[in-house]
Design a protein around this motif. Sequence first.
Motif, PDB file in Angstrom:
ATOM      1  N   VAL A 167     -10.870 -30.132 -27.934  1.00  0.00           N
ATOM      2  CA  VAL A 167     -10.080 -31.281 -28.205  1.00  0.00           C
ATOM      3  C   VAL A 167      -8.718 -30.742 -27.611  1.00  0.00           C
ATOM      4  O   VAL A 167      -8.432 -29.599 -28.487  1.00  0.00           O
ATOM      5  CB  VAL A 167     -10.393 -31.721 -29.497  1.00  0.00           C
ATOM      6  N   HIS A 168      -7.790 -31.574 -26.785  1.00  0.00           N
ATOM      7  CA  HIS A 168      -6.660 -31.024 -26.414  1.00  0.00           C
ATOM      8  C   HIS A 168      -5.775 -32.095 -26.182  1.00  0.00           C
ATOM      9  O   HIS A 168      -6.031 -33.377 -26.410  1.00  0.00           O
ATOM     10  CB  HIS A 168      -6.785 -30.230 -25.260  1.00  0.00           C
ATOM     11  N   PHE A 169      -4.391 -31.911 -26.463  1.00  0.00           N
ATOM     12  CA  PHE A 169      -3.450 -33.027 -26.181  1.00  0.00           C
ATOM     13  C   PHE A 169      -3.464 -33.141 -24.422  1.00  0.00           C
ATOM     14  O   PHE A 169      -3.699 -32.004 -23.736  1.00  0.00           O
ATOM     15  CB  PHE A 169      -2.141 -32.464 -26.631  1.00  0.00           C
ATOM     16  N   VAL A 170      -3.369 -34.082 -24.243  1.00  0.00           N
ATOM     17  CA  VAL A 170      -3.370 -34.717 -22.810  1.00  0.00           C
ATOM     18  C   VAL A 170      -1.828 -34.342 -22.164  1.00  0.00           C
ATOM     19  O   VAL A 170      -0.872 -34.960 -22.574  1.00  0.00           O
ATOM     20  CB  VAL A 170      -3.590 -36.006 -22.507  1.00  0.00           C
ATOM     21  N   ASP A 171      -1.826 -33.552 -20.860  1.00  0.00           N
ATOM     22  CA  ASP A 171      -0.596 -33.271 -20.387  1.00  0.00           C
ATOM     23  C   ASP A 171      -0.693 -34.119 -18.941  1.00  0.00           C
ATOM     24  O   ASP A 171      -1.619 -34.804 -18.780  1.00  0.00           O
ATOM     25  CB  ASP A 171      -0.139 -32.033 -20.489  1.00  0.00           C
ATOM     26  N   ASP A 172       0.298 -33.819 -18.106  1.00  0.00           N
ATOM     27  CA  ASP A 172       0.244 -34.433 -16.750  1.00  0.00           C
ATOM     28  C   ASP A 172      -0.615 -33.685 -15.656  1.00  0.00           C
ATOM     29  O   ASP A 172      -0.973 -34.136 -14.842  1.00  0.00           O
ATOM     30  CB  ASP A 172       1.595 -34.468 -16.050  1.00  0.00           C
ATOM     31  N   GLY A 173      -1.582 -32.652 -16.309  1.00  0.00           N
ATOM     32  CA  GLY A 173      -2.584 -32.081 -15.517  1.00  0.00           C
ATOM     33  C   GLY A 173      -3.839 -32.860 -15.824  1.00  0.00           C
ATOM     34  O   GLY A 173      -3.851 -33.845 -16.700  1.00  0.00           O
ATOM     35  N   VAL A 174      -4.877 -32.226 -15.396  1.00  0.00           N
ATOM     36  CA  VAL A 174      -6.338 -32.598 -15.694  1.00  0.00           C
ATOM     37  C   VAL A 174      -7.121 -31.480 -16.561  1.00  0.00           C
ATOM     38  O   VAL A 174      -7.055 -30.641 -16.029  1.00  0.00           O
ATOM     39  CB  VAL A 174      -7.150 -32.829 -14.202  1.00  0.00           C
ATOM     40  N   ASP A 175      -6.965 -32.130 -17.868  1.00  0.00           N
ATOM     41  CA  ASP A 175      -7.724 -31.497 -18.795  1.00  0.00           C
ATOM     42  C   ASP A 175      -6.827 -29.982 -19.053  1.00  0.00           C
ATOM     43  O   ASP A 175      -7.499 -28.995 -19.360  1.00  0.00           O
ATOM     44  CB  ASP A 175      -9.372 -31.107 -18.513  1.00  0.00           C
ATOM     45  N   THR A 176      -5.525 -30.005 -18.931  1.00  0.00           N
ATOM     46  CA  THR A 176      -4.898 -28.822 -18.947  1.00  0.00           C
ATOM     47  C   THR A 176      -3.695 -28.737 -19.954  1.00  0.00           C
ATOM     48  O   THR A 176      -2.825 -27.792 -20.167  1.00  0.00           O
ATOM     49  CB  THR A 176      -3.793 -28.621 -17.703  1.00  0.00           C
ATOM     50  N   GLY A 177      -3.835 -29.889 -21.169  1.00  0.00           N
ATOM     51  CA  GLY A 177      -2.873 -29.849 -22.208  1.00  0.00           C
ATOM     52  C   GLY A 177      -3.228 -28.850 -23.153  1.00  0.00           C
ATOM     53  O   GLY A 177      -4.460 -28.342 -23.202  1.00  0.00           O
TER      54      GLY A 177
END
Length: 202
Positions: free
Chosen positions: A139-149
């Motif tokens: 479970v992660h925060f979404v950033d502008d990458g793909v599954d990288t937050g």
Amino acid sequence: KRLVVLVSGSGTNLQALLDEIEAAGADAYGAEVVAVGADRTGIAGLERAERAGLATFVCRVKDHASREEWDRALAEATAAHEPDLVVSAGFMKIVGKEFLARFGGRFVNTHPALLPSFPGAHGVRDALAYGAKVTGCTVHFVDDGVDTGPIIAQGVVDIRDEDDESALHERIKEVERSLLVEVVGRLARHGYRIEGRKVSIP
Ligand code: GRF
């Protein structure tokens, strides 16, 4: 806290959130689902939302002139419900700049692999094909990458010799559903801080 949940499929993660909120009560849990959004129609996730009497919205890429237009429409449809936190629970689209401008830092995703291993749309299949011995969910925060937050929490799941993709995914989802329910509740009740890649929940 107000949650908008985005789905693309069966919606069992959404259902786990709804069941927990129903059982614990929104006050004790710290949040309630106010709307469910999807990128397609005809999915069980939307049926689960309708059965729960929730508002729903669908933003299909093909209904928009461009990907940016779709991203803006998704952001506006989500914003209309004034969420404190947006949860992607099996939402299979990558959001764009507009959505992140409005919800970055309060947009959480669950991924069925131990990031940074096996990002993308086939994390379960990729771990199996690679011959990994353990995998899990993140479970992660979404950033502008793909599954990288920034990662909030992870759960480990063993890979068995006899596993095929669906058996392994089902076993991952058992861990994933309880991890998501636990994390979303903690974020909602205690708040959180994101400093670089570090997430702290007081
Ligand atoms: C979850 O495992 C999610 O991580 C992945 O797809 C699955 C969605 O399951 N992206 P559901 O729609 O919540 O049942």
